[in-house]
Write a protein that holds these residues in place. Structure first.
Motif, PDB file in Angstrom:
ATOM      1  N   LEU A 127       0.835  -1.210   0.000  1.00 36.29           N
ATOM      2  CA  LEU A 127       0.000   0.000   0.000  1.00 36.29           C
ATOM      3  C   LEU A 127       0.864   1.251   0.000  1.00 36.29           C
ATOM      4  CD1 LEU A 127      -2.910  -0.912   2.429  1.00 36.29           C
ATOM      5  CD2 LEU A 127      -3.044  -0.492  -0.031  1.00 36.29           C
ATOM      6  N   SER A 128       1.972   1.200   0.707  1.00 33.59           N
ATOM      7  CA  SER A 128       2.909   2.322   0.716  1.00 33.59           C
ATOM      8  C   SER A 128       3.404   2.606  -0.701  1.00 33.59           C
ATOM      9  CB  SER A 128       4.090   2.017   1.641  1.00 33.59           C
ATOM     10  OG  SER A 128       5.065   3.018   1.541  1.00 33.59           O
ATOM     11  N   ALA A 129       3.752   1.560  -1.433  1.00 33.29           N
ATOM     12  CA  ALA A 129       4.206   1.736  -2.821  1.00 33.29           C
ATOM     13  C   ALA A 129       3.105   2.354  -3.681  1.00 33.29           C
ATOM     14  CB  ALA A 129       4.656   0.403  -3.407  1.00 33.29           C
ATOM     15  N   VAL A 130       1.857   1.934  -3.460  1.00 27.72           N
ATOM     16  CA  VAL A 130       0.728   2.497  -4.206  1.00 27.72           C
ATOM     17  C   VAL A 130       0.562   3.982  -3.867  1.00 27.72           C
ATOM     18  CG1 VAL A 130      -1.795   2.431  -4.483  1.00 27.72           C
ATOM     19  CG2 VAL A 130      -0.484   0.296  -4.443  1.00 27.72           C
ATOM     20  N   PHE A 131       0.615   4.315  -2.579  1.00 26.99           N
ATOM     21  CA  PHE A 131       0.466   5.717  -2.176  1.00 26.99           C
ATOM     22  C   PHE A 131       1.613   6.572  -2.709  1.00 26.99           C
ATOM     23  CE2 PHE A 131      -1.981   4.029   1.709  1.00 26.99           C
ATOM     24  CZ  PHE A 131      -3.201   4.148   1.051  1.00 26.99           C
ATOM     25  N   PHE A 132       2.840   6.050  -2.679  1.00 29.22           N
ATOM     26  CA  PHE A 132       3.961   6.799  -3.260  1.00 29.22           C
ATOM     27  C   PHE A 132       3.753   6.993  -4.758  1.00 29.22           C
ATOM     28  CE2 PHE A 132       6.831   5.646   0.431  1.00 29.22           C
ATOM     29  CZ  PHE A 132       7.102   6.957   0.804  1.00 29.22           C
ATOM     30  N   GLY A 133       3.235   5.978  -5.429  1.00 30.49           N
ATOM     31  CA  GLY A 133       2.966   6.099  -6.864  1.00 30.49           C
ATOM     32  C   GLY A 133       1.929   7.161  -7.164  1.00 30.49           C
ATOM     33  N   ILE A 134       0.835   7.159  -6.397  1.00 32.71           N
ATOM     34  CA  ILE A 134      -0.202   8.180  -6.573  1.00 32.71           C
ATOM     35  C   ILE A 134       0.388   9.557  -6.290  1.00 32.71           C
ATOM     36  CG2 ILE A 134      -2.377   9.082  -5.642  1.00 32.71           C
ATOM     37  CD1 ILE A 134      -3.161   6.106  -5.104  1.00 32.71           C
ATOM     38  N   HIS A 135       1.198   9.654  -5.249  1.00 34.45           N
ATOM     39  CA  HIS A 135       1.842  10.934  -4.911  1.00 34.45           C
ATOM     40  C   HIS A 135       2.689  11.434  -6.077  1.00 34.45           C
ATOM     41  CE1 HIS A 135       5.261  13.280  -3.221  1.00 34.45           C
ATOM     42  NE2 HIS A 135       4.265  13.944  -2.692  1.00 34.45           N
ATOM     43  N   MET A 136       3.465  10.542  -6.693  1.00 35.07           N
ATOM     44  CA  MET A 136       4.314  10.954  -7.824  1.00 35.07           C
ATOM     45  C   MET A 136       3.480  11.472  -8.983  1.00 35.07           C
ATOM     46  SD  MET A 136       7.155   7.991  -8.001  1.00 35.07           S
ATOM     47  CE  MET A 136       7.980   7.438  -6.528  1.00 35.07           C
ATOM     48  N   LEU A 137       2.408  10.761  -9.318  1.00 32.09           N
ATOM     49  CA  LEU A 137       1.564  11.185 -10.437  1.00 32.09           C
ATOM     50  C   LEU A 137       0.854  12.505 -10.140  1.00 32.09           C
ATOM     51  CD1 LEU A 137       0.053   7.752 -11.442  1.00 32.09           C
ATOM     52  CD2 LEU A 137       1.655   9.129 -12.768  1.00 32.09           C
ATOM     53  N   ARG A 138       0.324  12.637  -8.946  1.00 29.81           N
ATOM     54  CA  ARG A 138      -0.366  13.876  -8.588  1.00 29.81           C
ATOM     55  C   ARG A 138       0.614  15.051  -8.479  1.00 29.81           C
ATOM     56  NH1 ARG A 138      -4.315  15.541  -9.933  1.00 29.81           N
ATOM     57  NH2 ARG A 138      -4.848  16.695  -8.065  1.00 29.81           N
TER      58      ARG A 138
END
Length: 161
Positions: A127-138
């Motif tokens: 989930l941390s990797a998913v949240f970091f990914g969303i953070h990068m895109l946003r």
């Protein structure tokens, strides 16, 4: 990640994250004060702060039960999550990007994967990797629509979240 694992032996993950981010936020206070009335910059920074906070918190809590090596491997999934989420929202992802992402995950897996059984911490690290990914895109999307003169204010609101 191994350093975080060692620090968690001394303190709770939430306390550690709070202390490290409060210290990091102090130099940004003047930028927050100056730009507080700029609603768009404030809201963009706060959104980015939520995503990165969720990522760090999930990582810290996940490390309680997960091995540092396995957590490092799972964190590498961010390189897969970013193009996957971007593709879901309509972006065209070049095959070379997919190739690089998959090779990266395989390489990290060969270096880091231990033989321990899966655990709840592994799910939190994913989930941390998913949240970091969303953070990068946003971050990319919000930065494109933000005046360069307001970047420090944007970052300040993100850090103060």
């Amino acid at each position: 990640i191994p350093v975080l694992k060692e620090v968690e032996a001394l303190t709770e993950p939430a306390v550690f994250n709070m202390v490290r981010f409060v210290i990091a936020a102090i130099p940004f206070i003047p930028f927050v004060i100056r730009a507080f009335g700029d609603r768009r910059t404030r809201n963009g920074g706060l959104e980015l702060g939520v995503w990165v906070s969720l990522a760090y918190l999930a990582q810290a809590i996940g490390l309680i039960t997960s091995e540092a090596g396995r957590a490092s491997f799972i964190a590498a999934f961010t390189v897969i999550v970013v193009p996957l989420i971007d593709g879901i929202f309509g972006a065209s992802i070049p095959m070379l990007t997919w190739f690089g992402a998959i090779v990266s995950v395989i390489g990290v897996g060969l270096l880091e994967c231990g033989g321990s059984p899966p655990c709840v911490g592994d799910v939190l690290n994913f989930l941390s990797a998913v949240f970091f990914g969303i953070h990068m895109l946003r971050t990319e999307q919000i930065s494109r629509s933000t005046d360069k003169k307001k970047f420090m204010a944007l970052l300040s609101f993100e850090v103060h979240n």
